[in-house]
Structure formats: structure tokens, C-alpha cells
Design a protein around this motif. Structure first.
Motif, PDB file in Angstrom:
ATOM      1  N   ARG A 194      39.104  33.317  34.808  1.00 56.13           N
ATOM      2  CA  ARG A 194      37.908  34.171  34.730  1.00 56.13           C
ATOM      3  C   ARG A 194      36.922  33.844  35.848  1.00 56.13           C
ATOM      4  O   ARG A 194      36.333  34.735  36.457  1.00 56.13           O
ATOM      5  CB  ARG A 194      37.240  34.028  33.366  1.00 56.13           C
ATOM      6  CG  ARG A 194      37.965  34.800  32.296  1.00 56.13           C
ATOM      7  CD  ARG A 194      37.155  34.923  31.010  1.00 56.13           C
ATOM      8  NE  ARG A 194      37.993  35.513  29.995  1.00 56.13           N
ATOM      9  CZ  ARG A 194      38.620  34.834  29.036  1.00 56.13           C
ATOM     10  NH1 ARG A 194      38.485  33.526  28.955  1.00 56.13           N
ATOM     11  NH2 ARG A 194      39.379  35.454  28.156  1.00 56.13           N
ATOM     12  N   ALA A 195      36.747  32.537  36.130  1.00 53.50           N
ATOM     13  CA  ALA A 195      35.830  32.135  37.197  1.00 53.50           C
ATOM     14  C   ALA A 195      36.314  32.649  38.553  1.00 53.50           C
ATOM     15  O   ALA A 195      35.509  33.120  39.368  1.00 53.50           O
ATOM     16  CB  ALA A 195      35.689  30.619  37.228  1.00 53.50           C
ATOM     17  N   LEU A 196      37.610  32.600  38.794  1.00 55.82           N
ATOM     18  CA  LEU A 196      38.181  33.096  40.041  1.00 55.82           C
ATOM     19  C   LEU A 196      37.950  34.597  40.190  1.00 55.82           C
ATOM     20  O   LEU A 196      37.479  35.076  41.225  1.00 55.82           O
ATOM     21  CB  LEU A 196      39.675  32.768  40.092  1.00 55.82           C
ATOM     22  CG  LEU A 196      40.458  33.292  41.291  1.00 55.82           C
ATOM     23  CD1 LEU A 196      39.945  32.693  42.591  1.00 55.82           C
ATOM     24  CD2 LEU A 196      41.947  33.004  41.117  1.00 55.82           C
ATOM     25  N   GLY A 217      41.539  25.637  29.825  1.00 59.59           N
ATOM     26  CA  GLY A 217      41.109  25.471  31.209  1.00 59.59           C
ATOM     27  C   GLY A 217      41.609  26.600  32.086  1.00 59.59           C
ATOM     28  O   GLY A 217      40.886  27.115  32.945  1.00 59.59           O
ATOM     29  N   PHE A 218      42.860  26.989  31.861  1.00 55.43           N
ATOM     30  CA  PHE A 218      43.457  28.103  32.602  1.00 55.43           C
ATOM     31  C   PHE A 218      42.630  29.373  32.413  1.00 55.43           C
ATOM     32  O   PHE A 218      42.292  30.062  33.372  1.00 55.43           O
ATOM     33  CB  PHE A 218      44.895  28.309  32.122  1.00 55.43           C
ATOM     34  CG  PHE A 218      45.489  29.643  32.479  1.00 55.43           C
ATOM     35  CD1 PHE A 218      45.942  29.893  33.762  1.00 55.43           C
ATOM     36  CD2 PHE A 218      45.582  30.643  31.527  1.00 55.43           C
ATOM     37  CE1 PHE A 218      46.492  31.133  34.085  1.00 55.43           C
ATOM     38  CE2 PHE A 218      46.135  31.874  31.841  1.00 55.43           C
ATOM     39  CZ  PHE A 218      46.579  32.116  33.124  1.00 55.43           C
ATOM     40  N   ASP A 223      43.293  38.870  31.318  1.00 57.81           N
ATOM     41  CA  ASP A 223      44.022  38.571  30.079  1.00 57.81           C
ATOM     42  C   ASP A 223      45.493  38.214  30.321  1.00 57.81           C
ATOM     43  O   ASP A 223      46.284  38.149  29.389  1.00 57.81           O
ATOM     44  CB  ASP A 223      43.910  39.739  29.101  1.00 57.81           C
ATOM     45  CG  ASP A 223      44.508  41.031  29.637  1.00 57.81           C
ATOM     46  OD1 ASP A 223      44.869  41.084  30.826  1.00 57.81           O
ATOM     47  OD2 ASP A 223      44.596  41.994  28.854  1.00 57.81           O
ATOM     48  N   ALA A 224      45.865  37.946  31.575  1.00 54.58           N
ATOM     49  CA  ALA A 224      47.251  37.584  31.896  1.00 54.58           C
ATOM     50  C   ALA A 224      47.614  36.260  31.218  1.00 54.58           C
ATOM     51  O   ALA A 224      46.779  35.362  31.079  1.00 54.58           O
ATOM     52  CB  ALA A 224      47.428  37.462  33.405  1.00 54.58           C
ATOM     53  N   SER A 225      48.861  36.158  30.816  1.00 52.10           N
ATOM     54  CA  SER A 225      49.330  34.926  30.165  1.00 52.10           C
ATOM     55  C   SER A 225      49.682  33.877  31.216  1.00 52.10           C
ATOM     56  O   SER A 225      49.824  34.178  32.407  1.00 52.10           O
ATOM     57  CB  SER A 225      50.565  35.225  29.316  1.00 52.10           C
ATOM     58  OG  SER A 225      51.674  35.513  30.158  1.00 52.10           O
ATOM     59  N   LEU A 226      49.843  32.637  30.749  1.00 54.16           N
ATOM     60  CA  LEU A 226      50.283  31.565  31.637  1.00 54.16           C
ATOM     61  C   LEU A 226      51.588  31.945  32.331  1.00 54.16           C
ATOM     62  O   LEU A 226      51.750  31.750  33.530  1.00 54.16           O
ATOM     63  CB  LEU A 226      50.496  30.268  30.843  1.00 54.16           C
ATOM     64  CG  LEU A 226      49.253  29.507  30.394  1.00 54.16           C
ATOM     65  CD1 LEU A 226      49.611  28.504  29.311  1.00 54.16           C
ATOM     66  CD2 LEU A 226      48.620  28.800  31.558  1.00 54.16           C
ATOM     67  N   MET A 243      44.571  43.110  39.223  1.00 58.22           N
ATOM     68  CA  MET A 243      45.438  44.027  38.490  1.00 58.22           C
ATOM     69  C   MET A 243      44.683  44.672  37.331  1.00 58.22           C
ATOM     70  O   MET A 243      43.996  43.993  36.575  1.00 58.22           O
ATOM     71  CB  MET A 243      46.681  43.294  37.996  1.00 58.22           C
ATOM     72  CG  MET A 243      47.569  42.851  39.159  1.00 58.22           C
ATOM     73  SD  MET A 243      48.999  41.891  38.665  1.00 58.22           S
ATOM     74  CE  MET A 243      49.954  43.141  37.831  1.00 58.22           C
ATOM     75  N   GLY A 244      44.791  45.985  37.248  1.00 56.68           N
ATOM     76  CA  GLY A 244      44.158  46.732  36.174  1.00 56.68           C
ATOM     77  C   GLY A 244      42.687  47.037  36.390  1.00 56.68           C
ATOM     78  O   GLY A 244      42.066  47.675  35.558  1.00 56.68           O
ATOM     79  N   GLU A 245      42.108  46.565  37.499  1.00 61.29           N
ATOM     80  CA  GLU A 245      40.677  46.778  37.736  1.00 61.29           C
ATOM     81  C   GLU A 245      40.373  47.553  38.998  1.00 61.29           C
ATOM     82  O   GLU A 245      39.576  48.467  38.983  1.00 61.29           O
ATOM     83  CB  GLU A 245      39.948  45.436  37.830  1.00 61.29           C
ATOM     84  CG  GLU A 245      39.710  44.792  36.504  1.00 61.29           C
ATOM     85  CD  GLU A 245      38.804  43.592  36.640  1.00 61.29           C
ATOM     86  OE1 GLU A 245      37.781  43.673  37.358  1.00 61.29           O
ATOM     87  OE2 GLU A 245      39.137  42.567  36.037  1.00 61.29           O
ATOM     88  N   GLY A 246      40.916  47.119  40.118  1.00 62.87           N
ATOM     89  CA  GLY A 246      40.597  47.764  41.379  1.00 62.87           C
ATOM     90  C   GLY A 246      40.660  46.785  42.525  1.00 62.87           C
ATOM     91  O   GLY A 246      41.225  45.706  42.415  1.00 62.87           O
ATOM     92  N   GLN A 247      40.033  47.190  43.640  1.00 68.26           N
ATOM     93  CA  GLN A 247      40.091  46.405  44.864  1.00 68.26           C
ATOM     94  C   GLN A 247      38.698  46.032  45.346  1.00 68.26           C
ATOM     95  O   GLN A 247      37.740  46.774  45.141  1.00 68.26           O
ATOM     96  CB  GLN A 247      40.778  47.213  45.970  1.00 68.26           C
ATOM     97  CG  GLN A 247      42.228  47.507  45.715  1.00 68.26           C
ATOM     98  CD  GLN A 247      42.802  48.358  46.832  1.00 68.26           C
ATOM     99  OE1 GLN A 247      42.333  49.454  47.075  1.00 68.26           O
ATOM    100  NE2 GLN A 247      43.813  47.835  47.499  1.00 68.26           N
ATOM    101  N   TRP A 248      38.633  44.876  46.044  1.00 64.00           N
ATOM    102  CA  TRP A 248      37.405  44.391  46.646  1.00 64.00           C
ATOM    103  C   TRP A 248      37.705  43.963  48.065  1.00 64.00           C
ATOM    104  O   TRP A 248      38.772  43.408  48.348  1.00 64.00           O
ATOM    105  CB  TRP A 248      36.864  43.181  45.878  1.00 64.00           C
ATOM    106  CG  TRP A 248      36.208  43.533  44.599  1.00 64.00           C
ATOM    107  CD1 TRP A 248      34.867  43.632  44.366  1.00 64.00           C
ATOM    108  CD2 TRP A 248      36.832  43.846  43.349  1.00 64.00           C
ATOM    109  NE1 TRP A 248      34.635  43.995  43.064  1.00 64.00           N
ATOM    110  CE2 TRP A 248      35.833  44.132  42.418  1.00 64.00           C
ATOM    111  CE3 TRP A 248      38.156  43.922  42.922  1.00 64.00           C
ATOM    112  CZ2 TRP A 248      36.093  44.478  41.107  1.00 64.00           C
ATOM    113  CZ3 TRP A 248      38.423  44.269  41.616  1.00 64.00           C
ATOM    114  CH2 TRP A 248      37.397  44.542  40.730  1.00 64.00           C
TER     115      TRP A 248
END
Length: 92
Positions: free
Chosen positions: A45-47, A39-40, A74-77, A6-11
Motif C-alpha cells: 500500500r505504501a508503494l 508487513g507485505f 489487494d494482490a495476494s503474496l 493494475m486495475g487503476e490506471g497509469q502515472w
């Protein structure tokens, strides 16, 4: 498979990469359940980084249907909880 961040694009990602992404998704679910904000953030970010690393970015003008939609970094929990299915963000 087409993955949208979301907010970036597609892969475009090969199905072979989903086992690796599912491991990160499982970690993310555990952190959401425990309320581990730090941790979240790290795992989300790693995902997203893994999708960017393993996937082939599609041009912005491409209008491919996304088979998987991931939250922005930057999505919230709470925002991520609303996106979850019983399998997490990534089915399987």
C-alpha cells in the motif's frame, strides 16, 4: 517513466523518484521472503500510495506503454511473487 497500477490506471513519474520507490520494493521483497503478510500489505500500500503521490495521473483514454507494472493493492503474496523479477517489482 510510465507506471501502471493494475486495475487503476497509469502515472508518469520522474526517474528521480525511483530511489525512494526502490527502498519500498526492497522492503516488500524481504516481507515476501519471510511470509510476513501484514508487513507485505502495509508496504505494498505504501508503494502504491507513493506512486500516486509522486506521479502525475494520465487520463484513462491515454494509451501510453507502461514501462513498469505494479500489482493492485489487494494482490495476494502469490500473485506478487509471480510478477517479480530478480530485482523485485522495480528494476534497479
Amino acid at each position: 517513466m510510465i507506471v501502471r497500477i493494475m486495475g487503476e490506471g497509469q502515472w508518469r513519474l520522474a526517474d528521480a523518484h525511483f530511489a525512494e520507490l526502490n527502498k519500498l520494493d526492497d522492503e516488500l521483497l524481504d516481507e515476501l521472503d519471510s511470509g510476513d503478510e501484514g508487513g507485505f500489505r502495509r508496504t505494498l500500500r505504501a508503494l502504491l500510495d507513493k506512486v500516486r503521490e509522486l506521479g502525475e495521473p494520465l487520463p484513462d483514454e491515454a494509451l501510453e506503454p507502461s514501462e513498469l507494472i505494479l500489482p493492485a493493492a489487494d494482490a495476494s503474496l502469490e500473485e506478487v511473487r509471480e510478477m517479480l523479477s530478480e530485482d523485485g517489482l522495480i528494476p534497479g
